[in-house]
Motif scaffolding. Structure first.
Motif, mmCIF file in Angstrom:
data_model
loop_
_atom_site.group_PDB
_atom_site.id
_atom_site.type_symbol
_atom_site.label_atom_id
_atom_site.label_comp_id
_atom_site.label_asym_id
_atom_site.label_seq_id
_atom_site.Cartn_x
_atom_site.Cartn_y
_atom_site.Cartn_z
ATOM 1 N N GLY A 199 -36.390 26.881 -70.598
ATOM 2 C CA GLY A 199 -35.213 26.078 -70.874
ATOM 3 C C GLY A 199 -33.924 26.700 -70.374
ATOM 4 N N THR A 200 -33.928 27.970 -69.959
ATOM 5 C CA THR A 200 -32.700 28.587 -69.449
ATOM 6 C C THR A 200 -32.715 28.541 -67.934
ATOM 7 O OG1 THR A 200 -33.740 30.770 -69.397
ATOM 8 C CG2 THR A 200 -32.593 30.139 -71.422
ATOM 9 N N PRO B 121 -22.484 18.744 -68.434
ATOM 10 C CA PRO B 121 -23.745 19.445 -68.738
ATOM 11 C C PRO B 121 -24.178 20.327 -67.567
ATOM 12 C CG PRO B 121 -23.887 17.137 -69.383
ATOM 13 C CD PRO B 121 -22.606 17.284 -68.639
ATOM 14 N N ASP B 122 -24.837 21.439 -67.883
ATOM 15 C CA ASP B 122 -25.208 22.401 -66.853
ATOM 16 C C ASP B 122 -26.108 21.792 -65.789
ATOM 17 O OD1 ASP B 122 -23.720 24.296 -68.104
ATOM 18 O OD2 ASP B 122 -25.412 25.241 -69.152
ATOM 19 N N GLY B 123 -27.098 21.012 -66.215
ATOM 20 C CA GLY B 123 -28.012 20.419 -65.240
ATOM 21 C C GLY B 123 -27.292 19.489 -64.282
ATOM 22 N N THR C 46 -26.628 20.113 -60.085
ATOM 23 C CA THR C 46 -26.957 19.117 -59.072
ATOM 24 C C THR C 46 -25.720 18.723 -58.270
ATOM 25 O OG1 THR C 46 -28.728 18.266 -60.501
ATOM 26 C CG2 THR C 46 -28.010 16.857 -58.698
ATOM 27 N N ALA C 47 -24.587 18.536 -58.955
ATOM 28 C CA ALA C 47 -23.348 18.177 -58.258
ATOM 29 C C ALA C 47 -22.918 19.283 -57.308
ATOM 30 C CB ALA C 47 -22.252 17.883 -59.277
ATOM 31 N N TYR C 48 -23.046 20.530 -57.714
ATOM 32 C CA TYR C 48 -22.681 21.657 -56.846
ATOM 33 C C TYR C 48 -23.515 21.640 -55.568
ATOM 34 C CZ TYR C 48 -21.975 26.425 -55.207
ATOM 35 O OH TYR C 48 -21.687 27.520 -54.441
#
Length: 410
Positions: free
Chosen positions: A275-276, A313-315, A319-321
């Protein structure tokens, strides 16, 4: 062709059960020897006892003629020898022989019971029921042909039916147990095969993920190297200060590319808690640094981030990065010298929008940067897996636009 064990031949379709030769195991040899000793031993014991003047083992049939005793012995011997071939294709003929001779034989009684038990174990219920019915009929006729001296007809017949039922039920229990063991073994093998398939799929997915990660990370760095090296090649007479600056950028980019490669390969070696995120995992907060890297390579980048990166959110941010990184890389490859506009906007519940635009190149770049041509395909896959979508192409105002939408749950 692999042979089925005798205890598993009940799985074959009708008509094929007796056609498959059985490969006898050590346990089968021991069981067959024990059955032969019991069957033929009883035949010898009964025959010797009936030839005596006053039988003690089977005194009920002391009035049997000598020829019938020897006939009974011959039948018992043949039936006992047949026990060695009762597995496989000879079971049904031997069972028919035992059913017919059980009309009059006393010496082969144990052998006939063993043969009926074998039919109940190795054949379907319908076949077993036929032989059980035949055994009941011959048992009904036996007291008429060889009546017992001190026992009425119905008592003899009843005891015979009891033994037949016990043997058939015992054989059915053994058959059901073998079916259960076979079913559990098949389920275990199937579960193991499915587990191996899941492991193979997980490995394949991990390899694909690592390959995409390496492409996203290294393509950006190497394109910077190629761009600066191409500038030095085109301008060999550049001022020493410019050459030194370009060489410094090349050295820094190469060092960073190697560092990123070590981090990506490290994903294969280090296990992180489930999960990390695993490094490298930049998010929207790293977009300014990404834009600065492109500007240092001579690319004009206008970055407009209208949201607070920490709230995404991190996910979704990762993806955007990657989408912005691939968009800048493509702009450097195919439209060098143009201005790239990057806009990131959105809101909780409405989603995150990434828009990357640059003028359509009028001429082919003087220094072509090689690529696989699958970067946009990978971006589309990333956006789709994240629950969003991605579009790219030429716009009516002669620009190349890369637009993506990603969900931003509340």
């Amino acid at each position: 062709m692999r042979q089925l064990k005798p205890e598993y031949q009940w799985l074959l379709p009708a008509g094929l059960e007796s056609a498959v030769p059985a490969r006898r195991s050590t346990r089968d040899w021991v069981v067959d020897l024990l059955c032969f000793v019991l069957g033929y031993g009883f035949t010898l014991l009964v025959t010797i006892d009936l030839l005596r003047e006053h039988p003690s083992v089977v005194p009920e049939w002391d009035a049997a003629p000598t020829w019938l005793i020897w006939l009974d012995f011959a039948v018992g011997t043949i039936a006992a020898l047949g026990l060695w071939w009762r597995r496989g294709r000879w079971l049904i003929p031997l069972a028919v022989f035992s059913a017919v001779t059980s009309l009059f034989t006393v010496a082969a009684a144990i052998t006939c019971m063993i043969m009926l038990f074998t039919v109940a174990v190795h054949r379907r219920f319908a076949i077993m029921a036929v032989f059980a019915g035949a055994a009941v009929l011959t048992n009904a006729a036996f007291p008429l042909l060889r009546p017992e001296a001190d026992r009425p007809y119905w008592e003899t017949m009843a005891w015979g039916v009891v033994f037949i039922v016990i043997v058939c039920l015992w054989g059915m229990v053994v058959r059901s147990r073998r079916q259960l063991v076979r079913s559990l073994r098949d389920r275990a093998e199937r579960a193991e095969s499915e587990q191996q398939l899941r492991v193979a799929q997980a490995r394949s997915l991990e390899r694909n993920r690592i390959a995409r990660e390496m492409h996203d990370v290294l393509a950006h760095r190497i394109s910077l190297l190629s761009l600066h090296a191409g500038a030095l090649e085109i301008r060999p007479d550049a001022a020493p200060q410019d050459v030194a600056t370009a060489a410094g950028v090349i050295r820094a980019s190469a060092h960073q590319a190697l560092q990123d490669l070590r981090e990506v390969i490290g994903v294969l070696r280090a296990e992180s808690p489930e999960g990390t995120p695993e490094p490298p995992q930049p998010t929207l907060g790293a977009l300014p640094a990404l834009a600065d890297e492109s500007r240092s390579a001579g690319v004009k980048v206008r970055l407009d981030v209208r949201i607070e990166p920490a709230t995404v959110p991190d996910g979704t941010g990762r993806t955007a990065y990657r989408i912005v990184q691939e968009g800048l890389t493509n702009a450097r490859k195919h439209a060098p010298g143009t201005t790239v506009d990057v806009a990131v906007d959105g809101a909780v519940g409405d989603g995150l929008t990434i828009d990357i635009r640059n003028p359509w190149p009028l001429l082919n770049p003087s220094v072509a940067i090689p690529g696989t041509g699958t970067g946009l395909i990978g971006l589309t896959e990333r956006a789709t897996l994240a629950g969003g979508h991605l579009k790219h192409g030429r716009t009516p105002d002669n620009q190349f636009a890369l637009t993506a939408w990603l969900p931003w749950p509340s």
